[in-house]
Design an enzyme around this catalytic site. Structure first.
Site, PDB file in Angstrom:
ATOM      1  CG  HIS A 259      -2.232   0.971   1.231  1.00  0.00           C
ATOM      2  ND1 HIS A 259      -1.754   2.304   1.164  1.00  0.00           N
ATOM      3  CD2 HIS A 259      -3.316   0.825   1.057  1.00  0.00           C
ATOM      4  CE1 HIS A 259      -3.015   3.126   1.048  1.00  0.00           C
ATOM      5  NE2 HIS A 259      -4.015   2.063   0.999  1.00  0.00           N
ATOM      6  NE  ARG A 275      -2.627   7.522  -2.078  1.00  0.00           N
ATOM      7  CZ  ARG A 275      -2.738   6.410  -2.739  1.00  0.00           C
ATOM      8  NH1 ARG A 275      -2.428   6.388  -3.963  1.00  0.00           N
ATOM      9  NH2 ARG A 275      -2.963   5.185  -1.937  1.00  0.00           N
TER      10      ARG A 275
END
Lengths: 649, 255
Positions: A259, A275
């Site tokens: 990740h 994000r």
């Protein structure tokens, strides 16, 4: 042996995949028992933060979304490693799964009509959400998707979903044995009849017999030691059960997801939703380097791609120095405190509690961290394991296989529910056809193997190496040599060193022999199999001389669809010193292999035609151990329907 | 990043020890010493103690990020999540006890799982509705502010700190505690739940429910997730009173 229980369907694992399976099997009228290492609500599903993918198409940025788009994104994300029929089933059923969860009480974030302010590709954008959609389930953007598709409840989506599903489990009165660890399957070489389990309260052995057994134990991220977002319980206990039969294969164990935003240095997950909602990744010069490298998707390319860009940036000396080593920044300051405290509340809390910062004012130190196991117990589209009737697997523990070599964010939470529904139904149908004709001699033999193993650990004298040192060595080998960037040389070293650890554990001794559950013994009973899972991962990565999705060989940088459009199957024959690797076709191809649209990698095209490839799939998979499915292979594929998704949108 | 560690301390841990599998060994406090490290949490410290000093030490962690609720324990007399507690915020001597009110499994490990399952069974902590789920239908609509208000109460991680710190729960084992009352409030305000109001008040309005609370409100101070437990308490008392006065009125307001 302390106790002896029987049920129709036994589910090993009390997270979302296991519990959703249990609910489905119980609703079908079967008697269901769930075993869990921890109380079910403490399962690692609770740590899923940002969202659950389902193509409802409810907000403006999701307009026109449908299963075709979701299918396309998932297969591209997998770098064509996925079984496309499974990806299609998944995309079609995810919306039903999300809506069912709404009916069960999940407080999904809803569409707010009127002007909404979003951050999209670095700019604040105001969008009017139409009144006609008011109050429907809202979406946020996630990586590798053409549309906003992730349904969410702040940044606590996994928690909210887990509590809703566990509430159903309790409402239905399903028996759950928590602090109960399955140590071994009970099987006759053809059929599985349940497990031998060890109580983590008392240390006693218990037999759980069942007509159908489902492995739903999550991933094996803890073979990466502390370099993982995973909980301490994610040690691959379900993959071990299958591996130690010697005949059930594990699929694509080398497909390991990193990740992009693990909190540095603790490794705690910081959701992709950061994000998705407009957060930036910055280097030491506060430069948005990912946006430059991926002009189209920017910070929202797939996780494998973003993680590689980040590690390369660190290798190029552009990381931020800290006493724990270099990291990068996740910048959420522009999203504002109100947004952070409502729509990303758990992120705000994690920053406060674990690094002592306010993300509305300060940047978050992050670094790519092991996160997800695409590989697992290889099953057919019904969730039925290869080579073992009566054994099923679901969720992260399984290789179903909708993720191939890279999973998209939000697709795992969705998989737990979609697969749980399907595998629960299939396990119940199988159990309904069976009678429990298992011999007590067989059961006693499997119990004895485990009681002998425990006696061996307790009885082994001397001052051999300790188990925690071996565990730490495993983690360092995996992160250093089987990490984001891989080479043949390093993988060979990893294999040699892991073989060394397997020798070392033969002389390892416990420091404590206290009666009861004994935490040191509990871990010792897992460790040898963890080393074997590590070795299978390293050997699969060494053998696979291409780069596909999260498996990145810098010495073989191209995806090679002539030689490697296949799935690794690893078996560890009982008593063997080493595992065996074999390969099967990924499944029927509907979407032909091509460009992903991000990442910029090149590939070697298939030599065969699509038709030639597809003609060989059924026979090759059957020979690899695939059991018959309730419907014929390919029945759920909607040939060519993906072309209806508009490629220009 | 906050850097709170300047001078290295040697921490002294006084840890409650009792293993029910050794009933002849009396419970005791055991002293350990450990060199403090930067950003050391009790998760790091306890694992170091177990791996380097006493492998028989029992405690529970899972997520180590304050979302799973496994690691509630008494830290210098206050119930809290150990993974979320940094040693830098504690004095040099740290006393650790298991949470009271829950069955002891061993040392710092207690059985919160069974307690919470029983609580959920007791309050029917699920959506009660008569109609079957319709797979092809659009989802029922909900105002986002309502969803946010439900989520605010749904965030409870069942760590047990509010129960362990509750003056009533410590003397009355059947008291639902703040976690139980919060669970009731969460479903009561959810428009998807179709149970008639009187059904709720059979659960809430007795001495095991909201009228058992004597108002010390330690729960509100102690909750590691900052749940609005004081509001929950007020909400349930208001609703109970309103229900007694107008038992058949349909009321789905959140206040």
């Amino acid at each position: 042996m302390d106790q002896f229980y029987t049920s129709d369907v036994l589910v090993v694992g009390g997270g979302l995949a296991g519990e959703r399976c249990a609910v489905e099997a119980a609703a079908a009228g079967q008697n269901v028992t769930v075993l869990s290492l921890v109380p079910p609500r403490r399962s690692h599903s609770c740590a899923a933060q940002g969202g659950m993918q389902a193509a409802l198409g409810n907000c403006v940025k999701a307009e026109g979304d449908n299963a075709n788009w979701h299918f396309l994104d998932t297969v591209r994300g997998s770098d064509w490693g996925a079984d496309q029929e499974v990806a299609r089933i998944f995309a079609e059923e995810a919306p039903v799964a999300v809506r069912e969860l709404a009916a069960w009480g999940v407080p999904w974030t809803r569409v707010r009509p009127g002007k909404n302010s979003y951050f999209i590709k670095g700019k604040r954008v105001d969008i009017d959400e139409p009144a006609a959609k008011a109050g429907l389930i809202m979406h946020r953007d996630f990586g590798g998707t053409a549309k906003w598709r992730a349904c969410y409840a702040s940044a606590g989506t996994g928690h909210a979903v887990l509590y809703a599903v566990d509430s159903e489990v309790i409402r239905l009165g399903i028996d759950v044995y928590d602090r109960m660890e399955a140590l071994s399957l009970i099987h006759d070489g053809d059929r599985c009849w349940g497990v031998v389990a060890r109580c983590l309260r008392t240390g006693g052995l218990t037999v759980f017999l069942a007509k159908a057994t489902v492995i739903a134990t999550g991933g094996y991220g803890r073979i990466y030691g502390k370099y993982t977002t995973n909980a301490t319980i994610n040690e691959g206990t379900g993959a071990m059960l299958a591996m130690n039969t010697g005949q059930v294969p594990l699929g694509n164990m080398e497909a390991i997801q990193f990740h992009p935003t693990g909190l540095w240095p603790s490794g705690i997950l910081v959701t992709e939703g950061c994000r998705g909602d407009g957060g930036y990744l910055l280097d030491r010069d506060n430069h948005r380097f990912v946006a430059e490298l991926e002009p189209e998707k920017q910070e929202l390319a797939s996780r494998d791609v973003v993680s590689r860009h980040m590690m390369q940036r660190i290798r190029d000396g552009k990381g931020v120095d800290s006493k724990f080593g270099p990291h990068l920044w996740l910048d959420l300051r522009h999203l504002g405190e109100k947004h952070l405290k409502t729509k990303l509340r758990e992120v705000w809390e994690i920053c406060r509690d674990f690094v002592g910062i306010n993300p509305a004012q300060e940047m978050i130190p992050v670094r790519p961290t092991q996160h997800y196991s695409m590989g697992g117990v290889r099953v057919n589209k019904d969730g039925h394991a290869y080579n073992m009737r009566g054994l099923f697997a679901s969720g992260e523990a399984a290789c179903w296989d909708m993720h191939g070599f890279n999973r998209l964010g939000g697709n795992s939470l969705a998989e737990t529910i979609v697969a749980g529904r399907i595998v629960g139904e299939q396990a119940a149908a199988y159990a309904a056809r069976q009678s429990l004709d298992v011999s007590t001699g067989l059961v006693e033999r499997f119990v004895k193997v485990q009681s002998d193993r425990i006696a061996m650990w307790i009885g082994r004298q001397g001052s051999g190496p300790g188990i925690y040192g071996i565990r730490d060595a495993l983690g360092e080998i995996m992160i250093d040599k089987v990490g984001i960037f891989r080479t043949g040389n390093e993988l060979e070293q990893a294999v040699d060193e892991l073989k060394g650890l397997l020798l070392e554990i033969e002389s390892a001794t416990l420091r404590s022999r206290v009666p009861g559950a004994n935490p040191e013994l509990t871990f010792a009973l897992r460790l040898e199999s963890m080393l074997k899972l590590g070795l299978i991962t390293a050997m699969g990565a060494l053998a696979r001389t291409e780069s596909r999705g999260a498996h990145c060989r810098t010495d073989c940088p191209q995806r090679d669809d002539t030689r490697w459009l296949n799935r690794t199957l690893a078996r560890w024959p009982v008593g063997a010193a080493m595992p065996t690797l074999s390969y099967e076709p990924v499944g029927l191809l509907d979407l032909p292999p091509g460009e992903r649209g991000y990442g910029g990698a090149t590939s070697v095209s298939m030599e065969q035609s699509l038709e030639e490839y597809n003609q060989g799939v059924e026979k090759a998979q059957r020979e690899a151990g695939r059991l018959e499915t309730s419907e014929p292979m390919g029945s759920r594929i909607q040939w060519g329907a993906w072309q209806q998704a508009d490629p220009s949108a | 990043m906050a850097d709170t560690q300047n001078k290295a301390r040697t921490l002294k841990f006084d840890i409650f020890r009792y293993n029910p599998a050794e009933p002849d060994v009396a419970p005791k406090m055991q002293r350990f010493e450990l060199a403090e490290a930067p950003y050391m949490s009790l998760y790091i410290a306890l694992n170091e103690l177990r791996e380097q000093q006493d492998p028989s030490l029992q405690f529970d962690f899972s997520c180590r990020s304050a979302v799973c609720g496994s690691c509630g324990m008494m830290v210098n007399g206050r119930p809290t999540l150990a993974c979320q507690t940094l040693t830098a915020d504690l004095p040099e001597t740290i006393a650790l006890h298991p949470l009271p009110t829950f069955e002891l499994i061993g040392d710092l490990s207690v059985d919160t799982g069974r307690w919470f399952r029983r609580m959920v069974e007791q309050v029917h902590g699920w959506i009660e509705r008569q109609d079957a789920f319709e797979p092809t239908a659009e989802e029922e609509r909900m105002d986002d502010a309502t969803a946010e208000a439900i989520y605010e109460r749904d965030r409870c991680i069942e760590c047990g700190c509010c129960v362990a710190g509750c003056g009533v729960a410590n003397v009355r084992p059947d008291f639902l505690g703040a976690a139980g009352l919060n669970r009731i409030a969460r479903f009561m305000m959810d428009p998807r739940d179709q149970r008639p109001k009187p059904a709720w008040f059979e659960v809430v309005s007795d001495a095991d429910g909201v009228f058992g609370c004597i108002g010390l409100m330690a729960c509100d101070d102690l909750c590691p997730k900052d749940l609005p437990l004081l509001d929950v308490y007020g909400y349930l008392r208001r609703k109970a009173l309103a229900s007694a006065l107008t038992p058949n009125a349909k009321d789905s307001s959140l206040s």
